[in-house]
Every structure is written in C-alpha cells, then in structure tokens.
Design a protein around this motif. Sequence first.
Motif, mmCIF file in Angstrom:
data_model
loop_
_atom_site.group_PDB
_atom_site.id
_atom_site.type_symbol
_atom_site.label_atom_id
_atom_site.label_comp_id
_atom_site.label_asym_id
_atom_site.label_seq_id
_atom_site.Cartn_x
_atom_site.Cartn_y
_atom_site.Cartn_z
ATOM 1 N N THR A 1 -0.088 5.005 -0.730
ATOM 2 C CA THR A 1 0.712 3.813 -1.017
ATOM 3 C C THR A 1 -0.139 2.565 -1.126
ATOM 4 O O THR A 1 0.321 1.534 -1.619
ATOM 5 C CB THR A 1 1.774 3.598 0.078
ATOM 6 N N ASP B 1 -1.883 -4.806 3.422
ATOM 7 C CA ASP B 1 -1.164 -3.719 4.085
ATOM 8 C C ASP B 1 -2.056 -3.086 5.148
ATOM 9 O O ASP B 1 -2.601 -2.003 4.960
ATOM 10 C CB ASP B 1 -0.727 -2.688 3.046
ATOM 11 N N GLY C 1 -0.940 0.395 6.308
ATOM 12 C CA GLY C 1 -1.222 1.411 5.297
ATOM 13 C C GLY C 1 -2.699 1.745 5.226
ATOM 14 O O GLY C 1 -3.081 2.910 5.055
#
Length: 309
Positions: free
Chosen positions: A274, A282, A285
């Motif tokens: 992702t 992020d 992530g």
Amino acid sequence: MALGIFGKNKAERADEVESNAMGAPRTGVDLVLEGGGMRGVFTSGVLDVFMERGVYGFDTVWGVSAGAINAASYLSHQMGRCIRENLAFRDDPRFMGLKSLAKTGDIAGADFLYHEIQDEIDPFDYETFSQRRSRYMVVASSLAFGTPAYLEVKSLPEDIDKVRASASLPVVSRIVELEEGRFLDGGTTDSVPVEQALEEGADTAVVVLTQTRDYVKKATPEIQALADRRYASYPYYLEAMRSRPERYNAQRERIWELERQGRIVVVAPSEPVTVGSTSGSDGEGLLRLYLDGRRQAAATLDAIRSLGA
C-alpha cells in the motif's frame, strides 16, 4: 555425492581458488535489488536480516533506484540505517515531497539525502564500504539512447552522483549529468537486472522485489503526457517510458521462469503493497512493509545460504 545447483559437487568447488572482481573468493552469487521509492523499505528489512546473519557473500550487488540506495548501506554494514532515515525524515520537506520538488527540482531532496544526511546527520561508513567484498553496480537510464547503463560505483563519496542518477525519478527529478552522459532513474529501462547479472557471469542470484508476486504494472498516461513535454528532445527515452509496463511484466515472467529452474532465489512482499513510491507520510505502512521484508528474508535464508552467499 551431493551436487550443487551449478553441476559441480561442493568439494570440487571448494578446491577451486577463484577471486571475484574485488579480490575476494568468488561465490558465483549476485544480489539484485529492485527499486520502488519508499517501497524500498521492504528491501531494507531484507538486508537488515542479511547483515544480522552475516550474509555478505555476493560477488556483485546490483541496485536500481531505491535499491541502489539500500545497497550502499548494506555494503557499509550499517544495519537499520535505511529504515531509520525513512521513518525519521518521512515528513521532512527536505527529504521528499512537493515542497522539495518546487524548491530544488527533485521530489527527493538530493542535497539533503546525498550530502547532509550522508555526511552529517547519519554518517555513512566510508571506511567499511571501501573494504567491501562485493562489486557495486547501479542501473541508470540513458536519455540519449533510452537504454540501461550499468555503472560501477567504485568509491564513495566520489561516485555518489551515479547512485543519484539511478534514483532520479522521471518528471519529478533533475536530469543527472555524468561523464557517461545524461541519466534518470534506472527503473525505466531495467527494473530488475538479474539477466544482466547472469550474462556477466553470475551462476545464480538472490533477487529482492518490492511488489507482490501477482503484481502487474499498468500504464500511467498522465505521467507519460508530462514526460512527452519535458523530454521531447529524447525520443528514445520517451519510447522506453511508454514500453515500460509491457517490458516490466515480461521481465517478471522471466524471473519466475528462472526461479522455477532453480537458478535464482526470489524474495518478495507477502501482501499487497500500500506504500507508494513517494508516500513517506505513512509511517505505519512503512514499518509494516519493513517488517514483512524481515519475515520474508528469514523465510528464505536457508535457500540463500545453500547458494553459498
């Protein structure tokens, strides 16, 4: 008597005294690192496990884009350096983002990344790098010819612009001028140079990808339109950009075939990625992808060691 994957038994191979390009005992194993911008934190996780377990027995380390950056810290034996920097500076406008692009012409701030961090904030270990046992090759894309250039990084910081050329994304980076010509990101012309590694004499290779095994690259017409205007003087380079999705997907099919033949070991993310190539904000992530890299490296470590790396 057990035979190795290269058709010789291990005793015969051990008796052969052969050196690689750096003067170290040749193993016949190369390491190939795909790029992917911030997705390179997966590779960081893989390489940190290699460093923890003492896996340094590669004759050549091939890096493309973010893979070229990761390769440098691996060859200087600086465990944790790449993930540390990605997490620490992910929201810093000097590191990556539109502010850097507007101010410097590079979405990834070249001066901050390759000089300030490299020499002051998180110093690179030039001495250990100079004692490496592996040749260090990076891939950049020639604007004049639209073909890959395989550039040897012999010394740092002297050759840092070769690394920068390999990691300069088209449209959002300045063109890098070297003695060899004008270059941008190597991913456009050879995203995973495993075939080049084998052609140059490697018996086998460990290939680290930054997308899952079922990933299929699609065209990006909006980026191509920007490139058509910006690089109008370089028709061969534009053609390389247009044909990249088809060539990349075909390259991955050849990688799977080499894996089925037992000629390479592939390490790839276990779940859809992702994190985008420039999505530095992020943090969760990024960390998740880094940890997946560690897990996948640990899972394939026995196979990698069996090659002799």
